[in-house]
Write a protein that holds these residues in place. Structure first.
Motif, short mmCIF file in Angstrom:
data_model
loop_
_atom_site.label_atom_id
_atom_site.label_comp_id
_atom_site.label_asym_id
_atom_site.label_seq_id
_atom_site.Cartn_x
_atom_site.Cartn_y
_atom_site.Cartn_z
N ALA A 133 0.82 -1.21 0.00
CA ALA A 133 0.00 0.00 0.00
C ALA A 133 0.85 1.26 0.00
O ALA A 133 0.34 2.34 -0.32
CB ALA A 133 -0.93 0.01 1.22
N HIS A 134 2.13 1.13 0.32
CA HIS A 134 3.00 2.30 0.44
C HIS A 134 4.05 2.43 -0.65
O HIS A 134 4.60 3.51 -0.85
CB HIS A 134 3.72 2.26 1.80
N PHE A 135 4.34 1.34 -1.34
CA PHE A 135 5.40 1.38 -2.33
C PHE A 135 4.89 0.87 -3.67
O PHE A 135 4.37 -0.24 -3.77
CB PHE A 135 6.59 0.53 -1.88
N ALA A 136 5.03 1.71 -4.69
CA ALA A 136 4.58 1.35 -6.04
C ALA A 136 5.69 0.56 -6.72
O ALA A 136 6.41 1.05 -7.58
CB ALA A 136 4.25 2.61 -6.84
N GLU A 137 5.82 -0.69 -6.31
CA GLU A 137 6.89 -1.55 -6.82
C GLU A 137 6.30 -2.81 -7.43
O GLU A 137 5.12 -3.13 -7.24
CB GLU A 137 7.84 -1.94 -5.68
N GLY A 138 7.15 -3.54 -8.14
CA GLY A 138 6.74 -4.81 -8.69
C GLY A 138 6.60 -5.86 -7.60
O GLY A 138 7.05 -5.67 -6.47
N PRO A 139 6.00 -6.99 -7.93
CA PRO A 139 5.72 -8.01 -6.90
C PRO A 139 6.96 -8.57 -6.22
O PRO A 139 6.96 -8.74 -5.00
CB PRO A 139 4.97 -9.09 -7.68
N PHE A 140 8.00 -8.83 -6.98
CA PHE A 140 9.18 -9.43 -6.37
C PHE A 140 9.97 -8.42 -5.55
O PHE A 140 10.62 -8.78 -4.57
CB PHE A 140 10.04 -10.09 -7.44
N ALA A 141 9.89 -7.14 -5.94
CA ALA A 141 10.50 -6.10 -5.12
C ALA A 141 9.78 -5.99 -3.78
O ALA A 141 10.41 -5.77 -2.73
CB ALA A 141 10.46 -4.76 -5.86
N LEU A 142 8.47 -6.16 -3.79
CA LEU A 142 7.70 -6.12 -2.54
C LEU A 142 8.01 -7.32 -1.66
O LEU A 142 8.12 -7.19 -0.44
CB LEU A 142 6.20 -6.07 -2.86
N VAL A 143 8.15 -8.49 -2.28
CA VAL A 143 8.52 -9.68 -1.51
C VAL A 143 9.89 -9.47 -0.86
O VAL A 143 10.10 -9.78 0.32
CB VAL A 143 8.51 -10.93 -2.39
N ARG A 144 10.82 -8.95 -1.65
CA ARG A 144 12.17 -8.68 -1.11
C ARG A 144 12.11 -7.64 0.01
O ARG A 144 12.77 -7.78 1.04
CB ARG A 144 13.08 -8.20 -2.24
N ARG A 145 11.32 -6.59 -0.19
CA ARG A 145 11.22 -5.54 0.83
C ARG A 145 10.62 -6.09 2.12
O ARG A 145 11.04 -5.72 3.22
CB ARG A 145 10.36 -4.38 0.31
#
Length: 206
Positions: A133-145
């Motif tokens: 909800a806070h970062f407009a990133e791709g799915p794998f970037a979100l998993v890594r984050r």
């Protein structure tokens, strides 16, 4: 008295918001045929909750905003959701194999490792939607984050898991709350905790 009245009014507003979010979650989960609708609907719940916490001049928490986020997050949310669904399927299979196979002296060690991995994935699972909800990133970037968050802020990640777990325990004790509030209450409770730590940006980043 005025303060008490304000708290009651706010509690009523939050309760109504959570009821609306649950109903919208059901509608848009069905709109995606469930298998493609559940995860974007979950992302939309967190997105609307974020907008509520931002307290913009004219916060939009209606069906139109929910629909916009659902469509915007459709691909990313489904990829993230099924990555975690796969991870949980593997963990459950490993647990089954560990319980049925005779592994001798290494079994206690493998069991401990599996519990640690399960705890780690649990923390990632409850935090990834907040981060989405806070970062407009791709799915794998979100998993890594989400993995980085758990490693860098383990106490925050564990407390977020505990908050979500407590709400689920309340659901277990009062099952009538499930069809009324569904995913909205654990989402709101966990989001409120993380938001209160001030680690999240007020502007959606990339």
């Amino acid at each position: 008295m005025k303060r008490v009245l304000t708290w009651h009014t706010r509690a009523g507003e939050v309760g109504l918001l959570l009821l609306k979010l649950h109903l919208l979650w059901v509608v848009w989960s069905l709109a995606g045929g469930i298998v493609l609708g559940v995860f974007p609907a979950t992302a939309a719940v967190y997105g609307v909750i974020r907008g509520e916490f931002l307290q913009s001049a004219q916060p939009s928490t209606g069906p139109g905003e929910f629909r916009r986020i659902w469509r915007q997050e459709f691909r990313t949310a489904n990829v993230v959701g099924y990555v975690f669904a796969t991870a949980w399927a593997v963990l459950l299979l490993d647990r089954h194999l560990l319980e049925t196979a005779d592994l001798g002296v290494v079994e206690p060690l493998l069991g401990a490792v599996l519990w640690l991995v399960t705890l780690f994935v649990s923390c990632m699972t409850v935090n990834v939607w907040i981060l989405a909800a806070h970062f407009a990133e791709g799915p794998f970037a979100l998993v890594r984050r989400s993995a980085i968050l758990v490693l860098a802020r383990p106490v925050l990640a564990l407390v977020t898991l505990l908050v979500a777990g407590v709400t689920l325990c309340v659901y277990y004790l009062v099952p009538g709350l499930v069809p009324v509030f569904g995913v909205a209450v654990p989402a709101f409770a966990s989001f409120a905790y993380v938001w209160g730590t001030a680690v999240l940006p007020t502007a959606r980043g990339s």
